[in-house]
Design an enzyme around this catalytic site. Structure first.
Site, PDB file in Angstrom:
ATOM      1  N   ASP A   2       0.837  -1.194   0.000  1.00 58.86           N
ATOM      2  CA  ASP A   2       0.000   0.000   0.000  1.00 58.86           C
ATOM      3  C   ASP A   2       0.878   1.252   0.000  1.00 58.86           C
ATOM      4  O   ASP A   2       1.975   1.249   0.572  1.00 58.86           O
ATOM      5  CB  ASP A   2      -0.927  -0.013   1.234  1.00 58.86           C
ATOM      6  CG  ASP A   2      -2.131   0.892   1.049  1.00 58.86           C
ATOM      7  OD1 ASP A   2      -2.284   1.461  -0.049  1.00 58.86           O
ATOM      8  OD2 ASP A   2      -2.911   1.028   2.002  1.00 58.86           O
ATOM      9  N   ASN A  50     -10.811  -2.802  -5.407  1.00 58.54           N
ATOM     10  CA  ASN A  50     -10.027  -1.902  -6.264  1.00 58.54           C
ATOM     11  C   ASN A  50     -10.710  -1.589  -7.598  1.00 58.54           C
ATOM     12  O   ASN A  50     -10.312  -0.659  -8.306  1.00 58.54           O
ATOM     13  CB  ASN A  50      -8.627  -2.478  -6.546  1.00 58.54           C
ATOM     14  CG  ASN A  50      -7.677  -2.398  -5.374  1.00 58.54           C
ATOM     15  OD1 ASN A  50      -6.807  -3.253  -5.187  1.00 58.54           O
ATOM     16  ND2 ASN A  50      -7.813  -1.351  -4.562  1.00 58.54           N
TER      17      ASN A  50
HETATM   18  C1  IPE Z   1      -1.313   0.071  -3.551  1.00 59.76           C
HETATM   19  O1  IPE Z   1      -1.079   1.430  -3.552  1.00 59.76           O
HETATM   20  C2  IPE Z   1      -1.409  -0.505  -4.939  1.00 59.76           C
HETATM   21  C3  IPE Z   1      -2.648  -1.196  -5.259  1.00 59.76           C
HETATM   22  C4  IPE Z   1      -3.751  -1.236  -4.565  1.00 59.76           C
HETATM   23  C5  IPE Z   1      -2.660  -1.869  -6.536  1.00 59.76           C
HETATM   24  P1  IPE Z   1      -2.307   2.460  -3.622  1.00 59.76           P
HETATM   25  O2  IPE Z   1      -2.624   2.709  -5.049  1.00 59.76           O
HETATM   26  O3  IPE Z   1      -3.439   1.974  -2.787  1.00 59.76           O
HETATM   27  O4  IPE Z   1      -1.642   3.746  -2.995  1.00 59.76           O
HETATM   28  P2  IPE Z   1      -2.340   4.854  -2.082  1.00 59.76           P
HETATM   29  O5  IPE Z   1      -3.067   4.159  -0.966  1.00 59.76           O
HETATM   30  O6  IPE Z   1      -3.295   5.609  -2.957  1.00 59.76           O
HETATM   31  O7  IPE Z   1      -1.221   5.696  -1.594  1.00 59.76           O
HETATM   32 MG    MG Z   2      -4.052   2.343  -0.860  1.00 59.03          MG
END
Ligand code: IPE
Ligand code: MG
Length: 230
Positions: A2, A50
């Protein structure tokens, strides 16, 4: 994994650059775990939740993963690493499913390490799928045991995670391996995923080594306490 987006923001870059940098961290972690002889490693790569992100970001993530798998396949095979997928394949783009199927089948004989990608994964949904499979099998309530149940999960045959690491300061499981995490040790670090390297991993492992895992029981007697009793 994350904090890719926040890492990018911190560097004045678009979010996708954070995802790109995140793949380097994944490479480092696989290599270090392989070196240490850690036999099972799981990356929470893409959750069912996601899908609520912008379409462009989702396709970028899938394209990135596809390229990563193409680049890494030979190296995984050379290092005797097996790739497995946790989650539901069916909603993933066809070309990604193709490469996943290819790498999973080519590496199915590898025994030194398993790398799981939790992809289009939801712990609750995995539990429901397991229930449906058991109902389909016509298993009676009295026949249902923990091992029967675990055998229907995507992690069938693999041990429960000893340690779950989450980067970027968030302190929750977010639907990750809900059944399997019953007694996992949790480690949270403020480091954003793209910055996570061998030294951060080592720190997490050192903290883990210092934890006392009693699994609901009592402290195992140390050499000192047991000798004082005899
Ligand atoms: C994690 O980083 C990557 C995935 C979920 C694929 P994020 O994209 O969630 O990064 P933040 O939370 O916005 O900083
Ligand atoms: Mg994230």
């Amino acid at each position: 994994m994350d904090g890719n987006g926040r890492w990018a923001e911190q560097h004045g870059l678009p979010r996708n650059e954070g995802h790109k940098a995140g793949t380097q961290a994944a490479r480092k972690v696989v290599t270090h775990c392989r070196k240490l002889g850690i036999p099972h490693l799981t990356f929470y790569t893409f959750s069912k939740e996601n899908w609520s992100r912008p379409r462009e970001e989702i396709s970028f993530l899938f394209d990135l993963l596809q390229a990563y798998l193409k680049d890494e396949m030979d190296s995984l095979l050379e290092r005797d690493i097996r790739l497995q997928v946790l989650g539901e394949w069916s909603d993933l783009p066809f070309s990604l499913r193709q490469i996943l199927r290819h790498v999973c089948s080519r590496s199915s004989h590898c025994r030194s390490m398993v790398v799981n990608l939790a992809l289009n994964y939801s712990g609750r949904e995995e539990i429901l799928r397991a229930c449906r499979k058991l109902m389909d099998q016509g298993l009676g309530p009295e026949q249902l045991t923990e091992s029967h149940f675990a055998a229907q999960l995507d992690t069938a045959g693999q041990p429960d995670p000893d340690l779950i690491i989450r980067t970027s300061g968030e302190q929750r499981l977010s639907n990750f391996l809900l059944y399997q995490a019953a007694y996992s040790e949790l480690y949270f670090t403020p480091v954003f995923w793209p910055d996570f390297d061998e030294s951060h991993l080592q720190t997490a492992l050192d903290v883990y080594a210092g934890r006392s895992r009693r699994f609901g029981g009592l402290e195992a007697p140390t050499a000192e306490t047991s000798s004082s009793k005899t």
